[in-house]
Write an enzyme that holds these catalytic residues in place. Sequence first.
Site, PDB file in Angstrom:
ATOM      1  CD  GLU A 198      -3.271  -0.632   0.684  1.00 12.68           C
ATOM      2  OE1 GLU A 198      -3.361   0.510   0.187  1.00 12.68           O
ATOM      3  OE2 GLU A 198      -4.210  -1.453   0.725  1.00 12.68           O
ATOM      4  CG  HIS A 255      -6.593  -3.852  -5.851  1.00 14.58           C
ATOM      5  ND1 HIS A 255      -7.192  -3.296  -4.737  1.00 14.58           N
ATOM      6  CD2 HIS A 255      -7.054  -5.124  -5.910  1.00 14.58           C
ATOM      7  CE1 HIS A 255      -7.980  -4.199  -4.159  1.00 14.58           C
ATOM      8  NE2 HIS A 255      -7.921  -5.307  -4.857  1.00 14.58           N
ATOM      9  CG  ASP A 293      -6.263   0.370  -5.687  1.00 10.26           C
ATOM     10  OD1 ASP A 293      -7.263  -0.243  -6.091  1.00 10.26           O
ATOM     11  OD2 ASP A 293      -5.511  -0.078  -4.806  1.00 10.26           O
TER      12      ASP A 293
END
Length: 243
Positions: free
Chosen positions: A98, A140, A150
């Site tokens: 992330e 993703h 994203d």
Amino acid sequence: MLYIFFMEITKYYSSNHDLKKRSSKSITAIIMHYTGMQSERESLKKLTNPKSKVSCHYLINRKGKVFSLIKDNHIAWHAGKSMWKKYKNLNKNSIGVELVNKGHKYGYQKFTKVQINRLVILCGNLKKKYRIKNQFILGHSDIAPLRKIDPGEKFPWKYLSSKNIGVYPKKIKIKSDFRLKTNNKEVFFKNLHKIGYRYLNKRPQNRIIKNFQRRYRQKKVNGFLDKETLKISDILAKKSNIS
């Protein structure tokens, strides 16, 4: 050749993972995400809250600080319902990374240089450790193209490719006689299947086209299958190995 570079990593434990450990051989992919929340603090809170049932292995903040939330040999909950080539539900086979970014909902930001530089080092180390192929360094939106967008069109896939991280087409040259045909969508989606994309028979298909453009044609993301988008899919399909 890739080398293991030292990088300071801060532990920040999350319990949001499967209890059963996995083997190193089962780790075949790296999945990029943005946090899509208003702050780093809020993102870490969600990724560590048992009620949220979401997590990742690593988080990189805007200043380039790298957090380790879950050990690589545990399955984190970041990919959700997903497919790529022969793999389904990629949580089992991937490492989730992330990057702190507000995302499209709260004011999509350009990723910082130090953030991306740390990502390059992290991915290089993971590639070396688990023998991950560039075709399996994904967003993703690649593995869940109907649900997710994203890391988005500001994510520097071209730069990462120059550092041997991921795949990006070289300069696109479209010949003057290159024409779209009546079956251009059929050809395009066959190309995407060769590259590794799935869910291609689902609707709306323009969402899949848009996500392909978010990665490979970032200057113009409109969901319209034009010559350039089709040509890029041709180039990538020819270089892709089905597995």
